[in-house]
Write a protein that holds these residues in place. Structure first.
Motif, mmCIF file in Angstrom:
data_model
loop_
_atom_site.group_PDB
_atom_site.id
_atom_site.type_symbol
_atom_site.label_atom_id
_atom_site.label_comp_id
_atom_site.label_asym_id
_atom_site.label_seq_id
_atom_site.Cartn_x
_atom_site.Cartn_y
_atom_site.Cartn_z
ATOM 1 N N GLY A 42 15.458 46.258 36.491
ATOM 2 C CA GLY A 42 16.229 45.597 37.538
ATOM 3 C C GLY A 42 17.094 44.476 37.001
ATOM 4 N N GLY A 46 20.999 44.608 37.612
ATOM 5 C CA GLY A 46 21.648 43.474 38.255
ATOM 6 C C GLY A 46 22.651 42.792 37.346
ATOM 7 N N LYS A 125 24.299 44.666 52.531
ATOM 8 C CA LYS A 125 24.279 44.011 51.226
ATOM 9 C C LYS A 125 25.665 43.483 50.850
ATOM 10 C CE LYS A 125 22.048 47.255 48.827
ATOM 11 N NZ LYS A 125 21.362 47.897 47.665
ATOM 12 N N GLY A 148 17.972 39.251 42.545
ATOM 13 C CA GLY A 148 17.710 40.156 43.653
ATOM 14 C C GLY A 148 17.279 41.535 43.193
ATOM 15 N N HIS A 149 17.950 42.055 42.175
ATOM 16 C CA HIS A 149 17.583 43.374 41.661
ATOM 17 C C HIS A 149 16.218 43.340 40.971
ATOM 18 C CE1 HIS A 149 21.011 46.104 42.308
ATOM 19 N NE2 HIS A 149 21.726 44.997 42.361
ATOM 20 N N SER A 152 13.317 42.614 43.739
ATOM 21 C CA SER A 152 13.102 43.757 44.642
ATOM 22 C C SER A 152 12.366 44.892 43.946
ATOM 23 C CB SER A 152 14.436 44.259 45.187
ATOM 24 O OG SER A 152 15.291 44.709 44.152
ATOM 25 N N ARG A 153 12.584 45.037 42.652
ATOM 26 C CA ARG A 153 11.847 46.067 41.915
ATOM 27 C C ARG A 153 10.403 45.632 41.664
ATOM 28 N NH1 ARG A 153 17.005 46.945 41.428
ATOM 29 N NH2 ARG A 153 17.831 49.016 40.895
ATOM 30 N N GLN A 239 12.348 48.850 47.630
ATOM 31 C CA GLN A 239 13.298 48.148 46.748
ATOM 32 C C GLN A 239 14.558 47.759 47.506
ATOM 33 O OE1 GLN A 239 16.522 49.345 45.337
ATOM 34 N NE2 GLN A 239 16.675 47.230 44.580
ATOM 35 N N GLN A 240 15.096 48.671 48.274
ATOM 36 C CA GLN A 240 16.321 48.390 49.020
ATOM 37 C C GLN A 240 16.092 47.299 50.069
ATOM 38 O OE1 GLN A 240 19.714 50.207 48.862
ATOM 39 N NE2 GLN A 240 18.733 49.957 46.881
ATOM 40 N N GLU A 243 15.518 43.886 48.349
ATOM 41 C CA GLU A 243 16.752 43.328 47.782
ATOM 42 C C GLU A 243 17.592 42.661 48.868
ATOM 43 O OE1 GLU A 243 20.881 44.737 45.545
ATOM 44 O OE2 GLU A 243 19.271 46.188 45.848
ATOM 45 N N TYR A 247 18.532 38.481 49.453
ATOM 46 C CA TYR A 247 19.860 37.897 49.705
ATOM 47 C C TYR A 247 19.884 37.122 51.017
ATOM 48 C CZ TYR A 247 21.321 41.281 46.109
ATOM 49 O OH TYR A 247 21.440 42.013 44.954
#
Length: 255
Positions: A42, A46, A125, A148-149, A152-153, A239-240, A243, A247
């Protein structure tokens, strides 16, 4: 060290379309241990998205540059997690029993609810990142993308450590990651997932992580309630959602 590099490159190959050295090879052992490097992947995804955004800003308006960065992450991952979100939404929106939900999620075709979910997620997003850039400029947008990436992972990885994998078919795409993670592996994943947050202010990080964690816990409880655990599509959906939640958490502080 060589073995750990092999496991990392196995994770990079599984979760992205980025090339890996030929000497890495393929083995079940590598895939069994790859999940602990999911958040580090991630960081890379990112970082590439942030780089594409910054480079594009030299030639196009910021909103277009943000779209370029989002496109870069989609190309790097092959929309792997977005596809999982769509399949999960299609399955759970059926309100059917466990067997039917799993059958729908396994279908390669995307239904109406799945297509809407991807569209709304990308739109949400994009708007969140646009607002982050407006309020903090590049100095906030770049670390927000990387953190964020990664975070979220880590959220998705936590499901591997806490829940049961519910598919019984050996050919399922996420079957290699279905092994429960040890405390040490979860600790390593947490290190990679949270380290980029040091690039952000403490108060912002606390809220962003809190919102993402709340969404992850809610998702995990829902998955357990509906199907008794998780599938690969559940990981992509988590994950989505995490993320976007990250944010949104940043925006809650920067208002």
């Amino acid at each position: 060290m060589i073995r750990e590099l092999e496991v990392f490159f196995a994770a990079l190959r599984f979760f992205t379309r980025l090339p890996v050295p030929a000497w890495v090879g393929h083995s079940q052992r590598q895939l069994d241990q790859a999940a602990r490097y999911f958040p580090l992947v991630g960081v890379i995804v990112g970082g590439l998205g942030a780089l594409a955004t910054v480079v594009a800003q030299w030639a196009v308006p910021t909103s277009v540059a943000i779209l370029a960065g989002m496109t870069a992450t989609l190309l790097v991952t092959g929309a792997f997690h977005e596809d999982g979100l769509a399949d999960a939404v299609d399955g759970f929106s059926s309100h059917a029993d466990k067997e039917r939900v799993l059958e729908i999620m396994k279908d390669s075709r995307i239904g109406s609810f799945g297509a809407i979910a991807i569209s709304l997620m990308l739109l949400a997003k994009f708007n969140a990142l646009t607002q982050i850039e407006m309020r903090g400029g590049r100095s906030l947008l770049v670390p927000a993308l990387i953190a964020g990436h990664a975070a979220s992972r880590l959220a998705a990885t936590s499901l591997i450590g806490a829940l049961d994998y519910v598919r019984e078919d050996e050919n399922a795409k996420s079957r290699p990651l279905a092994r429960r993670l040890s405390a040490g592996e979860l600790g390593l994943a947490a290190l990679f997932g949270l380290a980029p947050c040091a690039l952000l202010r403490g108060s912002m990080v606390a809220v962003a992580i809190g919102v993402a964690a709340a969404v992850t816990i809610f998702a995990a409880r829902y998955f357990v309630h509906r199907i008794g655990g998780y599938t690969g599509d559940c990981l992509g959906a988590t994950q989505q959602l995490a993320e976007l939640a990250f944010y949104v958490g940043l925006l809650c502080v920067s208002i």
